[in-house]
Design a protein around this motif. Structure first.
Motif, PDB file in Angstrom:
ATOM      1  N   ILE A  58      46.250 -19.726  50.227  1.00  0.00           N
ATOM      2  CA  ILE A  58      47.158 -20.813  49.840  1.00  0.00           C
ATOM      3  C   ILE A  58      47.403 -21.728  51.058  1.00  0.00           C
ATOM      4  N   GLY A  59      47.344 -23.026  50.824  1.00  0.00           N
ATOM      5  CA  GLY A  59      47.626 -23.986  51.903  1.00  0.00           C
ATOM      6  C   GLY A  59      46.544 -24.089  52.964  1.00  0.00           C
ATOM      7  N   SER A  60      45.374 -23.460  52.731  1.00  0.00           N
ATOM      8  CA  SER A  60      44.328 -23.470  53.756  1.00  0.00           C
ATOM      9  C   SER A  60      43.527 -24.777  53.755  1.00  0.00           C
ATOM     10  N   GLY A  61      43.698 -25.585  52.714  1.00  0.00           N
ATOM     11  CA  GLY A  61      43.027 -26.882  52.675  1.00  0.00           C
ATOM     12  C   GLY A  61      41.918 -27.003  51.641  1.00  0.00           C
ATOM     13  N   LYS A  62      41.899 -26.132  50.649  1.00  0.00           N
ATOM     14  CA  LYS A  62      40.797 -26.134  49.668  1.00  0.00           C
ATOM     15  C   LYS A  62      40.664 -27.490  48.965  1.00  0.00           C
ATOM     16  N   THR A  63      41.794 -27.993  48.455  1.00  0.00           N
ATOM     17  CA  THR A  63      41.758 -29.264  47.709  1.00  0.00           C
ATOM     18  C   THR A  63      41.331 -30.408  48.624  1.00  0.00           C
ATOM     19  N   THR A  64      41.916 -30.452  49.811  1.00  0.00           N
ATOM     20  CA  THR A  64      41.610 -31.520  50.778  1.00  0.00           C
ATOM     21  C   THR A  64      40.130 -31.491  51.155  1.00  0.00           C
ATOM     22  N   ARG A  74      51.983 -25.428  55.956  1.00  0.00           N
ATOM     23  CA  ARG A  74      51.345 -26.472  55.136  1.00  0.00           C
ATOM     24  C   ARG A  74      51.695 -26.318  53.655  1.00  0.00           C
ATOM     25  N   ARG A  83      53.963 -29.113  51.417  1.00  0.00           N
ATOM     26  CA  ARG A  83      53.549 -29.729  50.156  1.00  0.00           C
ATOM     27  C   ARG A  83      54.690 -29.745  49.147  1.00  0.00           C
ATOM     28  N   THR A 137      40.672 -25.127  59.592  1.00  0.00           N
ATOM     29  CA  THR A 137      41.215 -26.375  59.050  1.00  0.00           C
ATOM     30  C   THR A 137      42.396 -26.893  59.879  1.00  0.00           C
ATOM     31  N   PRO A 141      41.780 -28.454  62.982  1.00  0.00           N
ATOM     32  CA  PRO A 141      41.385 -29.703  63.638  1.00  0.00           C
ATOM     33  C   PRO A 141      41.600 -30.916  62.722  1.00  0.00           C
TER      34      PRO A 141
HETATM   35  P1  ATP Z   1      46.676 -24.271  47.458  1.00  0.00           P
HETATM   36  O1  ATP Z   1      45.950 -22.995  47.555  1.00  0.00           O
HETATM   37  O2  ATP Z   1      48.143 -24.080  47.566  1.00  0.00           O
HETATM   38  O3  ATP Z   1      46.280 -25.130  46.286  1.00  0.00           O
HETATM   39  P2  ATP Z   1      44.957 -25.696  49.274  1.00  0.00           P
HETATM   40  O4  ATP Z   1      44.187 -24.616  49.946  1.00  0.00           O
HETATM   41  O5  ATP Z   1      44.290 -26.472  48.196  1.00  0.00           O
HETATM   42  O6  ATP Z   1      46.339 -25.136  48.795  1.00  0.00           O
HETATM   43  P3  ATP Z   1      45.608 -28.278  50.415  1.00  0.00           P
HETATM   44  O7  ATP Z   1      46.555 -28.629  49.325  1.00  0.00           O
HETATM   45  O8  ATP Z   1      44.298 -28.984  50.493  1.00  0.00           O
HETATM   46  O9  ATP Z   1      45.394 -26.686  50.460  1.00  0.00           O
HETATM   47  O10 ATP Z   1      46.296 -28.482  51.862  1.00  0.00           O
HETATM   48  C1  ATP Z   1      47.635 -28.039  52.119  1.00  0.00           C
HETATM   49  C2  ATP Z   1      48.378 -29.108  52.939  1.00  0.00           C
HETATM   50  O11 ATP Z   1      47.770 -29.220  54.238  1.00  0.00           O
HETATM   51  C3  ATP Z   1      48.290 -30.494  52.313  1.00  0.00           C
HETATM   52  O12 ATP Z   1      49.544 -31.125  52.475  1.00  0.00           O
HETATM   53  C4  ATP Z   1      47.209 -31.199  53.132  1.00  0.00           C
HETATM   54  O13 ATP Z   1      47.402 -32.599  53.186  1.00  0.00           O
HETATM   55  C5  ATP Z   1      47.371 -30.570  54.517  1.00  0.00           C
HETATM   56  N1  ATP Z   1      46.110 -30.523  55.267  1.00  0.00           N
HETATM   57  C6  ATP Z   1      44.921 -30.043  54.854  1.00  0.00           C
HETATM   58  N2  ATP Z   1      43.986 -30.130  55.817  1.00  0.00           N
HETATM   59  C7  ATP Z   1      44.597 -30.671  56.882  1.00  0.00           C
HETATM   60  C8  ATP Z   1      44.181 -31.016  58.225  1.00  0.00           C
HETATM   61  N3  ATP Z   1      42.934 -30.801  58.649  1.00  0.00           N
HETATM   62  N4  ATP Z   1      45.105 -31.551  59.054  1.00  0.00           N
HETATM   63  C9  ATP Z   1      46.372 -31.744  58.643  1.00  0.00           C
HETATM   64  N5  ATP Z   1      46.841 -31.456  57.413  1.00  0.00           N
HETATM   65  C10 ATP Z   1      45.970 -30.934  56.542  1.00  0.00           C
END
Ligand code: ATP
Length: 196
Positions: free
Chosen positions: A10-16, A142, A146, A177, A179
């Protein structure tokens, strides 16, 4: 052409990161979205769930009543296995069909986001895994930032998900994730645009 499985906690940046990959012109799929489609009204996943659990897991509008289903799972651990036995094979089948469709466009790579890849194991159609990695404190920060879930819920989810170590153990490629996104984009470009 390789099919990559993308995962992370969770919050590791998958969607981004998936959006970054799409912006590079590499097609992606989302196993969770495929799962949600399967439980939409009249879809085969929902039909099977109702056959198994009864119509009290439906709302009056005929949609899946997630709260009712969650309650069933809390009351009876076997219900979780039953639900997974219904949905996982269907998700796999649909994902595989979608991969075959995308292959016809001859892309440099295909990336499938599978949030629970470390928990459920690597399906046959995935050639290599990409794990998004972040120290747990930053993951929490992170996910909190959100603003969709309270801290206690995020902590509980993190405890129930695979550990950072377990996820790293299944990784063919690890992408940190923390950097800046521009750097991550370059790493992805190098990895995914090489058509091997
Ligand atoms: P979940 O499992 O909860 O759906 P996720 O793995 O899809 O989360 P994201 O929603 O992509 O994660 O990212 C979590 C937060 O971290 C978001 O607010 C996103 O903008 C931020 N984020 C992602 N990558 C970076 C980065 N490299 N630098 C700074 N902020 C980031």
């Amino acid at each position: 052409m390789k099919v990559y499985g993308l995962t992370g906690g969770i919050g590791s940046g998958k969607t981004t990161i998936r959006q970054l990959i799409e912006a590079l012109g590499i097609p992606t799929l989302d196993a969770d979205a495929i799962g949600r489609e399967l439980v939409a009204p009249n879809q085969p996943g929902l039909v099977k769930i109702v056959q198994t659990f009864g119509s009290d897991v439906l709302t009056e509008q005929g949609e899946l009543n997630r709260a009712a289903l969650r309650q069933r799972i809390l009351e009876n651990p076997d219900a979780k296995h039953k639900l997974e036995a219904i949905l996982h094979p269907m998700i796999r089948e649909r994902t595989q069909a979608a991969i075959e469709q995308l292959r016809r466009q001859n892309p440099p790579a295909i990336v499938v986001e599978i949030p629970l890849l470390a928990e459920t194991g690597k399906p046959d159609y995935i050639d290599e895994t990409i794990v998004l990695d972040l120290p747990e404190a930053m993951q929490l920060q992170r996910a909190l930032q959100r603003g969709t879930l309270p801290e206690a819920d995020i902590r509980r989810l993190m405890e129930n998900q695979a550990s950072r170590e377990a996820r790293l153990a299944i990784a063919d490629h690890v992408i940190r994730t923390d950097p800046p996104l521009e750097r991550i984009k370059q790493t992805l470009q190098t990895l995914l645009e090489d058509r091997n």
